[in-house]
Scaffold this active site. Structure first.
Site, short mmCIF file in Angstrom:
data_model
loop_
_atom_site.label_atom_id
_atom_site.label_comp_id
_atom_site.label_asym_id
_atom_site.label_seq_id
_atom_site.Cartn_x
_atom_site.Cartn_y
_atom_site.Cartn_z
N GLN A 180 0.81 -1.22 0.00
CA GLN A 180 0.00 0.00 0.00
C GLN A 180 0.84 1.27 0.00
O GLN A 180 0.36 2.33 -0.38
CB GLN A 180 -0.92 0.01 1.23
N SER A 200 3.62 -4.31 -5.22
CA SER A 200 2.60 -4.84 -6.14
C SER A 200 2.29 -3.82 -7.22
O SER A 200 2.09 -2.64 -6.93
CB SER A 200 1.32 -5.18 -5.37
N HIS A 202 -0.36 -3.54 -9.33
CA HIS A 202 -1.73 -3.04 -9.57
C HIS A 202 -2.19 -2.04 -8.52
O HIS A 202 -3.27 -1.46 -8.65
CB HIS A 202 -2.72 -4.21 -9.70
N THR A 238 8.55 -19.14 -16.29
CA THR A 238 8.78 -18.21 -17.39
C THR A 238 8.20 -16.84 -17.04
O THR A 238 7.06 -16.73 -16.58
CB THR A 238 8.12 -18.74 -18.68
N CYS A 327 -10.34 -7.90 0.04
CA CYS A 327 -10.26 -9.36 0.16
C CYS A 327 -11.30 -9.90 1.12
O CYS A 327 -11.61 -11.09 1.10
CB CYS A 327 -8.87 -9.76 0.65
#
Length: 392
Positions: A180, A200, A202, A238, A327
């Site tokens: 955050q 993160s 996104h 990958t 979440c």
């Protein structure tokens, strides 16, 4: 047509146009595997390396200290489980806090089931970790302290410098969940002298499904995904080329926004929002630290209403918001974060999280302040406890 106002940027952010434009070639013609030695592979490898440089630059790290993962939750798990297995000969004691993301709490719970010990620190009414409790909790066999840099539900920024200072005196490794915080406030891993830090994409206008773990040079980890040995042997698989390139572009955008002090503009709008709520809605309570909080984060509890009904009414008015964490917002149970802060079950059920973004305007804030008081009044009229309450 109703105004559309997205106020759930802590859950996810829209993909920035410059991020999409950076990714687009690698979703079309430039499809090579970065591990291949031919021209297609070399082109992809070069782009991945440049993106890694951009991510490292955002937090003042070295490129080889950035391990790309499939998201923040995976990075948290690599930090915690990777440390636990790497240092289990030294000890099996881990310290965390009561308000962590479930990626941290559940990883710690799992480790307890296989023989590790976990101490969960309390927080005060602002959601700040108890530093005295932290000092007392450290033992000779403590190998890791894992604490979130800033809380996703109430926005409180932890005293991370003091946490790291306490840990270093006792030779204990520190992991910060910075999902955050990174990209929204200045974060410098060298100044902090932190061992591990989760990021993160996104949460900073990048793509979903890609994250990173900063691993300070010399910090030993055991990988939790085995295979081809990618990511310097710490995360096989990958590489998600387009996602990594998007992450790099998002990191570059975040650094520019921080340099231009865009986060201070967000903080001003947030303060207007919170002051307007407190002025126009009685029995409202700001949650989180009054000053040490994320600049884009506003969180409030309203007495005598239920958060899910509030979200549905806001959605009907074109406002996207959250009740605590994305979440857990579908759960009927109140937020574990709010309960840990000493907030009652009844009050916690009336929680609202409004998180601003780079495109949030003053008109958006005005619209929320126009709509929200009436919704709260209407919902309280349906409650036996709230029927006699009127707005000021």
């Amino acid at each position: 047509m109703k105004r559309k106002v997205y106020m759930d940027h802590s859950a996810t952010t829209p993909l920035a146009i410059e991020v999409f434009e950076a990714m687009e070639p690698y979703l079309k013609g430039s499809f090579g595997n970065p591990n291949s030695i031919h021209a297609w592979g070399r082109e992809a490898r070069k782009a991945v390396n440049e993106a890694r440089d951009q991510i490292a630059d955002l937090i003042n790290a070295e490129s080889r200290e950035i391990i790309i993962t499939g998201g923040g939750s995976e990075a948290d798990n690599l930090a915690i489980k990777g440390t636990a297995f790497a240092l289990q000969d030294k000890g099996k004691h881990i310290i965390t806090s009561a308000i962590e993301h479930h990626a941290v709490l559940d990883a710690c719970d799992w480790l307890e089931k296989i023989g590790f010990e976990v101490t969960v620190l309390p927080v005060d009414s602002n959601g700040t970790v108890d530093l005295e409790a932290l000092e007392k909790a450290i033992r000779d066999d403590t190998i890791l302290i894992t604490i979130m840099y800033a809380n996703n539900e109430v926005g409180t920024i932890q005293p991370v410098e003091k946490i790291i200072e306490i840990a270093k005196k006792r030779g204990v490794r520190v992991h910060l969940d910075g999902v955050q915080a990174v990209g929204h406030i200045p974060v410098d891993v060298k100044e902090l002298d932190v061992d591990l830090l989760t990021l993160s994409a996104h949460k900073m206008y990048g793509p979903k499904g890609v994250g990173a773990l900063y691993v300070k040079k010399g910090t030993k980890l055991v990988p939790i995904i085995h295979g081809g040995g990618q990511e310097f042997g710490l995360r096989s698989g990958t590489e998600n080329t387009a996602g990594i390139i998007g992450f790099g572009a998002a990191a570059k955008l975040a650094k520019r926004r921080l340099e231009e002090k865009e986060h201070l503009k967000e903080a001003a709008l947030r303060d207007k929002l919170l002051s307007g709520i407190m002025k126009n809605i009685p029995h409202a309570h700001i949650t989180g630290h009054p000053t040490q909080r994320l600049p884009f984060h506003a969180s409030v509890c309203f007495d005598f209403i239920e958060g899910e009904s509030l979200l549905l009414r806001l959605d009907a008015e074109g406002i996207g918001a959250s009740s605590g964490s994305a979440c857990t917002s579908g759960s009927l149970e109140p937020s574990h974060v709010l309960l840990a802060m000493g907030i009652s079950h009844e009050r916690a059920h009336g929680s609202l999280r409004l998180t601003l973004g780079k495109d949030t305007t003053e008109e958006d804030i005005d619209y929320i302040l126009e709509v929200l008081p009436k919704i709260v009044t209407d919902l309280r009229a349906l409650s036996p406890l709230g029927k006699d309450i009127t707005t000021r």
